[in-house]
Write a protein that holds these residues in place. Structure first.
Motif, PDB file in Angstrom:
ATOM      1  N   VAL A  30      19.130   7.165  -1.710  1.00  0.00           N
ATOM      2  CA  VAL A  30      18.794   6.663  -0.379  1.00  0.00           C
ATOM      3  C   VAL A  30      17.346   6.192  -0.437  1.00  0.00           C
ATOM      4  O   VAL A  30      16.481   6.909  -0.949  1.00  0.00           O
ATOM      5  N   LEU A  31      17.090   5.003   0.060  1.00  0.00           N
ATOM      6  CA  LEU A  31      15.729   4.477   0.067  1.00  0.00           C
ATOM      7  C   LEU A  31      15.082   4.748   1.417  1.00  0.00           C
ATOM      8  O   LEU A  31      15.586   4.321   2.456  1.00  0.00           O
ATOM      9  N   LEU A  32      13.963   5.474   1.399  1.00  0.00           N
ATOM     10  CA  LEU A  32      13.182   5.682   2.611  1.00  0.00           C
ATOM     11  C   LEU A  32      12.131   4.581   2.693  1.00  0.00           C
ATOM     12  O   LEU A  32      11.436   4.299   1.712  1.00  0.00           O
ATOM     13  N   LEU A  33      12.026   3.958   3.850  1.00  0.00           N
ATOM     14  CA  LEU A  33      11.111   2.838   4.053  1.00  0.00           C
ATOM     15  C   LEU A  33       9.985   3.288   4.973  1.00  0.00           C
ATOM     16  O   LEU A  33      10.236   3.702   6.105  1.00  0.00           O
ATOM     17  N   LEU A  34       8.751   3.205   4.478  1.00  0.00           N
ATOM     18  CA  LEU A  34       7.606   3.664   5.252  1.00  0.00           C
ATOM     19  C   LEU A  34       6.844   2.485   5.844  1.00  0.00           C
ATOM     20  O   LEU A  34       6.552   1.500   5.160  1.00  0.00           O
ATOM     21  N   ASN A  35       6.524   2.608   7.138  1.00  0.00           N
ATOM     22  CA  ASN A  35       5.717   1.632   7.869  1.00  0.00           C
ATOM     23  C   ASN A  35       6.215   0.200   7.678  1.00  0.00           C
ATOM     24  O   ASN A  35       7.344  -0.112   8.016  1.00  0.00           O
ATOM     25  N   LYS A  36       5.395  -0.696   7.102  1.00  0.00           N
ATOM     26  CA  LYS A  36       5.778  -2.107   7.007  1.00  0.00           C
ATOM     27  C   LYS A  36       6.996  -2.335   6.119  1.00  0.00           C
ATOM     28  O   LYS A  36       7.653  -3.377   6.220  1.00  0.00           O
ATOM     29  N   ALA A  37       7.313  -1.374   5.262  1.00  0.00           N
ATOM     30  CA  ALA A  37       8.509  -1.508   4.422  1.00  0.00           C
ATOM     31  C   ALA A  37       9.772  -1.539   5.276  1.00  0.00           C
ATOM     32  O   ALA A  37      10.798  -2.083   4.855  1.00  0.00           O
ATOM     33  N   THR A  38       9.707  -0.975   6.499  1.00  0.00           N
ATOM     34  CA  THR A  38      10.881  -1.003   7.386  1.00  0.00           C
ATOM     35  C   THR A  38      11.239  -2.429   7.785  1.00  0.00           C
ATOM     36  O   THR A  38      12.384  -2.704   8.144  1.00  0.00           O
ATOM     37  N   GLU A  39      10.265  -3.336   7.717  1.00  0.00           N
ATOM     38  CA  GLU A  39      10.511  -4.734   8.079  1.00  0.00           C
ATOM     39  C   GLU A  39      11.384  -5.444   7.046  1.00  0.00           C
ATOM     40  O   GLU A  39      11.869  -6.553   7.294  1.00  0.00           O
ATOM     41  N   ARG A  40      11.594  -4.814   5.900  1.00  0.00           N
ATOM     42  CA  ARG A  40      12.402  -5.411   4.831  1.00  0.00           C
ATOM     43  C   ARG A  40      13.854  -4.931   4.862  1.00  0.00           C
ATOM     44  O   ARG A  40      14.623  -5.200   3.936  1.00  0.00           O
ATOM     45  N   PHE A  41      14.228  -4.228   5.931  1.00  0.00           N
ATOM     46  CA  PHE A  41      15.572  -3.643   5.990  1.00  0.00           C
ATOM     47  C   PHE A  41      16.671  -4.673   5.778  1.00  0.00           C
ATOM     48  O   PHE A  41      17.618  -4.441   5.012  1.00  0.00           O
ATOM     49  N   GLU A  42      16.593  -5.823   6.454  1.00  0.00           N
ATOM     50  CA  GLU A  42      17.647  -6.831   6.348  1.00  0.00           C
ATOM     51  C   GLU A  42      17.800  -7.331   4.913  1.00  0.00           C
ATOM     52  O   GLU A  42      18.899  -7.665   4.474  1.00  0.00           O
TER      53      GLU A  42
ATOM     54  N   GLY B 192       0.806  -1.205   0.000  1.00  0.00           N
ATOM     55  CA  GLY B 192       0.000   0.000   0.000  1.00  0.00           C
ATOM     56  C   GLY B 192       0.839   1.255   0.000  1.00  0.00           C
ATOM     57  O   GLY B 192       2.040   1.234   0.256  1.00  0.00           O
ATOM     58  N   ARG B 193       0.180   2.382  -0.259  1.00  0.00           N
ATOM     59  CA  ARG B 193       0.896   3.649  -0.364  1.00  0.00           C
ATOM     60  C   ARG B 193       1.544   4.049   0.952  1.00  0.00           C
ATOM     61  O   ARG B 193       2.511   4.797   0.976  1.00  0.00           O
ATOM     62  N   LEU B 194       0.975   3.565   2.078  1.00  0.00           N
ATOM     63  CA  LEU B 194       1.560   3.902   3.368  1.00  0.00           C
ATOM     64  C   LEU B 194       2.648   2.919   3.773  1.00  0.00           C
ATOM     65  O   LEU B 194       3.273   3.071   4.808  1.00  0.00           O
ATOM     66  N   ASN B 195       2.848   1.871   2.973  1.00  0.00           N
ATOM     67  CA  ASN B 195       3.870   0.863   3.258  1.00  0.00           C
ATOM     68  C   ASN B 195       4.762   0.736   2.025  1.00  0.00           C
ATOM     69  O   ASN B 195       4.746  -0.284   1.349  1.00  0.00           O
ATOM     70  N   ARG B 196       5.505   1.772   1.754  1.00  0.00           N
ATOM     71  CA  ARG B 196       6.203   1.819   0.478  1.00  0.00           C
ATOM     72  C   ARG B 196       7.672   2.179   0.623  1.00  0.00           C
ATOM     73  O   ARG B 196       8.127   2.635   1.669  1.00  0.00           O
ATOM     74  N   ILE B 197       8.398   1.946  -0.470  1.00  0.00           N
ATOM     75  CA  ILE B 197       9.800   2.348  -0.587  1.00  0.00           C
ATOM     76  C   ILE B 197       9.845   3.594  -1.460  1.00  0.00           C
ATOM     77  O   ILE B 197       9.324   3.599  -2.575  1.00  0.00           O
ATOM     78  N   ILE B 198      10.459   4.651  -0.948  1.00  0.00           N
ATOM     79  CA  ILE B 198      10.573   5.889  -1.714  1.00  0.00           C
ATOM     80  C   ILE B 198      12.049   6.184  -1.966  1.00  0.00           C
ATOM     81  O   ILE B 198      12.803   6.454  -1.022  1.00  0.00           O
TER      82      ILE B 198
END
Length: 221
Positions: free
Chosen positions: A49-61, A2-8
């Motif tokens: 630089v990739l900004l990770l929003l909401n659930k996208a932060t769970e993909r950091f690893e 979703g738009r609130l769980n995105r990579i920018i």
């Protein structure tokens, strides 16, 4: 996603830190959710630089290990206390040694392609017993640590002594600052990283990036 769980993908200019960039993004967009990044860039560096929003932060690893591409400028015949342009610079003078030739440059670059054991630079965010190495380095304490990294290719873009410009294709976790110093040492001199631009992270390139001046145009709510 979703738009609130995105990579920018965002273009970080020279100057602000990655965390400054996040603060600016939150202030302009009024975003109040969880936000992180897919890998930092030092203030003196620029690029993707990739900004990770909401659930996208769970993909950091996962994201931190994506393939990356950099353009790097190395100043040969000089040393920096931090390995980059921000440190105390000392120009080395040795009139008995001629500048490295193109053949030597090409041979040196080939040595660092493949899986290599790379020293972790003292001025880095890597930790020793819970303390970032750069904090220890500022106190005059240098801890020797290394790790295995993969460099897929290094292209020579420009060379006219003392300036060497290269493009690096690598896995996540490669310290380009350390690579610059290691290349210089293989050339029987010293060197430091005076310019660094991250061209790509995974499939995201500079062309895909949002610039700070465009933050007010993005809709994420």
């Amino acid at each position: 996603m979703g738009r609130l769980n995105r990579i920018i993908p965002v273009y970080k200019p020279i100057g602000p830190s990655t965390f400054d960039l996040i603060r600016i993004f939150k202030k302009i967009t009024k975003f109040e959710g969880k936000i992180g990044h897919g890998g930092t860039l030092d203030p003196f560096a620029c690029g993707v630089v990739l900004l990770l929003l909401n659930k996208a932060t769970e993909r950091f690893e996962e994201i931190k290990n994506w393939e990356k591409e950099y353009t790097a400028g190395i100043r040969l015949g000089a040393e920096s206390s931090t390995g980059d342009i921000t440190g105390e610079i000392k120009i080395l003078r040795d009139d008995n040694l001629p500048p490295p030739g193109m053949k030597s440059i090409g041979e040196a670059l080939k040595l660092f392609v493949g899986e290599i054991e790379q020293r972790i630079p003292p001025y880095s965010a890597a930790k020793f017993q819970g303390t970032p190495l750069y904090k220890l380095a500022r106190k005059g304490i240098e801890i020797e640590k290394s790790k295995k990294v993969k460099i897929f290719n290094i292209e020579l873009l420009y060379y006219r002594y003392p300036v060497l410009a290269i493009r690096v294709f690598c896995s996540g976790g490669v310290y380009i600052r350390q690579l610059a110093q290691d290349i210089a040492r293989d050339l029987k001199t010293d060197g430091f990283l005076y310019f660094l631009q991250r061209e790509r992270v995974g499939e995201y390139t500079i062309k895909d990036c949002l610039h700070i001046q465009d933050f007010d145009k993005i809709t994420i709510q």
